[in-house]
Design a protein around this motif. Structure first.
Motif, PDB file in Angstrom:
ATOM      1  N   VAL A 173      26.662  36.850  34.947  1.00 38.49           N
ATOM      2  CA  VAL A 173      27.492  35.585  35.374  1.00 38.49           C
ATOM      3  C   VAL A 173      28.210  34.916  34.313  1.00 38.49           C
ATOM      4  O   VAL A 173      27.256  34.310  33.889  1.00 38.49           O
ATOM      5  CB  VAL A 173      27.042  34.855  36.380  1.00 38.49           C
ATOM      6  N   ALA A 174      29.595  35.116  34.579  1.00 40.30           N
ATOM      7  CA  ALA A 174      30.513  34.388  33.265  1.00 40.30           C
ATOM      8  C   ALA A 174      30.244  33.248  33.358  1.00 40.30           C
ATOM      9  O   ALA A 174      30.671  32.659  34.789  1.00 40.30           O
ATOM     10  CB  ALA A 174      31.756  35.485  33.404  1.00 40.30           C
ATOM     11  N   VAL A 175      29.867  32.178  32.789  1.00 35.39           N
ATOM     12  CA  VAL A 175      30.137  30.816  32.960  1.00 35.39           C
ATOM     13  C   VAL A 175      31.190  30.084  31.812  1.00 35.39           C
ATOM     14  O   VAL A 175      31.976  31.248  30.942  1.00 35.39           O
ATOM     15  CB  VAL A 175      28.888  30.583  32.415  1.00 35.39           C
ATOM     16  N   HIS A 176      31.783  29.302  31.648  1.00 39.22           N
ATOM     17  CA  HIS A 176      32.686  28.589  30.886  1.00 39.22           C
ATOM     18  C   HIS A 176      31.692  27.500  30.101  1.00 39.22           C
ATOM     19  O   HIS A 176      31.393  26.831  30.725  1.00 39.22           O
ATOM     20  CB  HIS A 176      33.802  27.652  31.460  1.00 39.22           C
ATOM     21  N   ASN A 177      31.397  27.515  28.913  1.00 40.99           N
ATOM     22  CA  ASN A 177      30.331  27.210  27.674  1.00 40.99           C
ATOM     23  C   ASN A 177      30.626  25.771  28.258  1.00 40.99           C
ATOM     24  O   ASN A 177      31.911  25.451  27.722  1.00 40.99           O
ATOM     25  CB  ASN A 177      30.476  28.227  26.798  1.00 40.99           C
ATOM     26  N   GLY A 178      29.228  24.624  28.501  1.00 45.40           N
ATOM     27  CA  GLY A 178      29.194  23.847  28.395  1.00 45.40           C
ATOM     28  C   GLY A 178      30.587  23.174  29.325  1.00 45.40           C
ATOM     29  O   GLY A 178      30.596  21.684  29.699  1.00 45.40           O
ATOM     30  N   THR A 184      25.163  29.957  25.930  1.00 46.40           N
ATOM     31  CA  THR A 184      25.953  29.087  26.447  1.00 46.40           C
ATOM     32  C   THR A 184      25.404  28.077  27.428  1.00 46.40           C
ATOM     33  O   THR A 184      23.640  28.190  27.094  1.00 46.40           O
ATOM     34  CB  THR A 184      26.664  29.951  27.778  1.00 46.40           C
ATOM     35  N   ALA A 185      26.353  27.111  27.193  1.00 42.40           N
ATOM     36  CA  ALA A 185      25.233  25.467  28.904  1.00 42.40           C
ATOM     37  C   ALA A 185      25.776  25.289  29.448  1.00 42.40           C
ATOM     38  O   ALA A 185      26.983  25.229  29.834  1.00 42.40           O
ATOM     39  CB  ALA A 185      24.937  25.008  27.381  1.00 42.40           C
ATOM     40  N   VAL A 186      25.329  25.259  30.552  1.00 38.73           N
ATOM     41  CA  VAL A 186      26.371  24.531  31.431  1.00 38.73           C
ATOM     42  C   VAL A 186      25.571  23.204  32.545  1.00 38.73           C
ATOM     43  O   VAL A 186      23.947  23.721  32.141  1.00 38.73           O
ATOM     44  CB  VAL A 186      27.125  25.535  32.772  1.00 38.73           C
ATOM     45  N   MET A 216      26.679  15.331  29.410  1.00 39.37           N
ATOM     46  CA  MET A 216      27.764  15.011  27.694  1.00 39.37           C
ATOM     47  C   MET A 216      26.111  16.196  27.274  1.00 39.37           C
ATOM     48  O   MET A 216      27.210  16.266  26.435  1.00 39.37           O
ATOM     49  CB  MET A 216      27.519  13.466  27.963  1.00 39.37           C
ATOM     50  N   PHE A 217      25.735  16.224  27.645  1.00 39.85           N
ATOM     51  CA  PHE A 217      24.787  17.321  26.512  1.00 39.85           C
ATOM     52  C   PHE A 217      25.342  18.152  26.451  1.00 39.85           C
ATOM     53  O   PHE A 217      25.105  19.174  25.349  1.00 39.85           O
ATOM     54  CB  PHE A 217      23.066  16.858  26.869  1.00 39.85           C
ATOM     55  N   THR A 218      25.039  18.664  27.789  1.00 41.81           N
ATOM     56  CA  THR A 218      25.710  20.144  27.958  1.00 41.81           C
ATOM     57  C   THR A 218      26.645  20.774  27.006  1.00 41.81           C
ATOM     58  O   THR A 218      26.914  21.696  27.167  1.00 41.81           O
ATOM     59  CB  THR A 218      26.182  19.864  29.436  1.00 41.81           C
ATOM     60  N   LYS A 219      27.634  19.466  27.195  1.00 42.96           N
ATOM     61  CA  LYS A 219      29.077  19.923  26.283  1.00 42.96           C
ATOM     62  C   LYS A 219      28.908  19.787  25.169  1.00 42.96           C
ATOM     63  O   LYS A 219      29.539  20.471  24.097  1.00 42.96           O
ATOM     64  CB  LYS A 219      29.762  17.749  26.663  1.00 42.96           C
ATOM     65  N   ALA A 220      27.914  19.212  24.984  1.00 44.41           N
ATOM     66  CA  ALA A 220      27.515  19.119  23.238  1.00 44.41           C
ATOM     67  C   ALA A 220      27.184  20.479  22.545  1.00 44.41           C
ATOM     68  O   ALA A 220      27.162  20.806  21.807  1.00 44.41           O
ATOM     69  CB  ALA A 220      26.218  18.335  22.508  1.00 44.41           C
TER      70      ALA A 220
END
Length: 269
Positions: free
Chosen positions: A227-232, A188-190, A174-178
């Protein structure tokens, strides 16, 4: 310019192997250890395995003490004004009996989540100075079976090690999404489930697991700015996956964000 990466819980298991792989890729790696003795032993083993000692640093803090987390963050920020990647990997299995830290929090929740929350917050300025910083939170598939007991985070009632562990990993996810929703600012965060790996946490999953080298690979992969990521997002290995519904509940995520700030605030003397 080589990247600067901090890996927590790096004296063994996935954290140790992640440091080894990142160092081999040319990164300056900061290895976090619970004690200086454990850290120096880990550094010695890394150097013997071929790691470049000039790109290895040691940071020490016992995550059962938020004061030690804060001191370590200050020391890291003083030596490294810029931080490219923070890997929140430190974790423990739930203790057999419910236990509280000196800060008054259930020990599994503090080591696996609250310490990571505080460390990330305190290193925010250093990460802002990087062109594209990233937080990689090492979560677990078991977060999907967890719940945040808002009225009893310490699990004083109906405590089990498995429940405490699942709650802590759900909170980290949940913290990652926040992090993505409330303060993107180029960072960014994953979160990532590295698979079932043969570490001290294996008993939470199964009797057999993959090697730590295989477990560390997706973590190291997600650390790369290329590496492209989806943030959160939550990843299962290298691939995006569906997290627990609570991890996508904006109201729950906001509630945890605010509560975590309060729980990690230094107590007034």
């Amino acid at each position: 310019m080589s990247s600067i990466v901090l890996v927590t819980g790096a004296t063994e298991g996935i954290g140790f192997e992640a440091v080894r792989q990142l160092n081999a890729d040319g990164a300056t790696t900061i290895l976090h250890a619970r004690t200086r003795e454990e850290g120096e032993d880990a550094v010695e083993r890394l150097v013997k395995s071929g790691s470049e000692p000039l790109r290895l640093r040691l940071a020490v803090a016992d995550f059962t003490s938020l004061r030690e987390v804060a001191v370590m963050a200050d020391e890291i920020a003083a030596e490294f004004p810029r931080l490219d990647v923070l890997v929140n990997n430190a974790a423990m299995v739930g203790s057999q009996r419910q236990a509280l830290t000196e800060d008054g929090h259930e020990v599994t929740l503090q080591v696996n989540y609250l310490a990571a929350y505080l460390l990330t917050s305190l290193l925010e300025e250093a990460m802002r100075r990087a062109s594209a910083s990233r937080v990689v939170n090492v979560s677990s598939s078991l977060h999907c079976g967890g719940s945040v007991k808002w009225t009893d985070l310490n699990r004083t009632r109906r405590y089990t090690p498995a429940v405490a562990y699942a709650q802590s990993k759900l909170a980290l996810t949940m913290f990652t999404k926040a992090l993505a929703e409330y303060d993107p600012s180029g960072r960014t965060a994953v979160s990532v489930h590295p698979g079932i790996v043969n570490t001290k946490l294996l008993s939470n999953y199964a009797h057999r697991g993959r090697s730590v080298s295989e477990g560390a690979e997706p973590v190291v992969h997600l650390c790369s700015s290329e590496v492209a990521v989806h943030n959160g997002a939550y990843y299962d290995g290298r691939l995006p996956a569906k997290p627990a519904p609570t991890a996508e509940d904006s109201r729950a995520v906001e509630r945890l964000w605010k509560l975590s700030a309060r729980l990690t605030r230094p107590s007034e003397e």
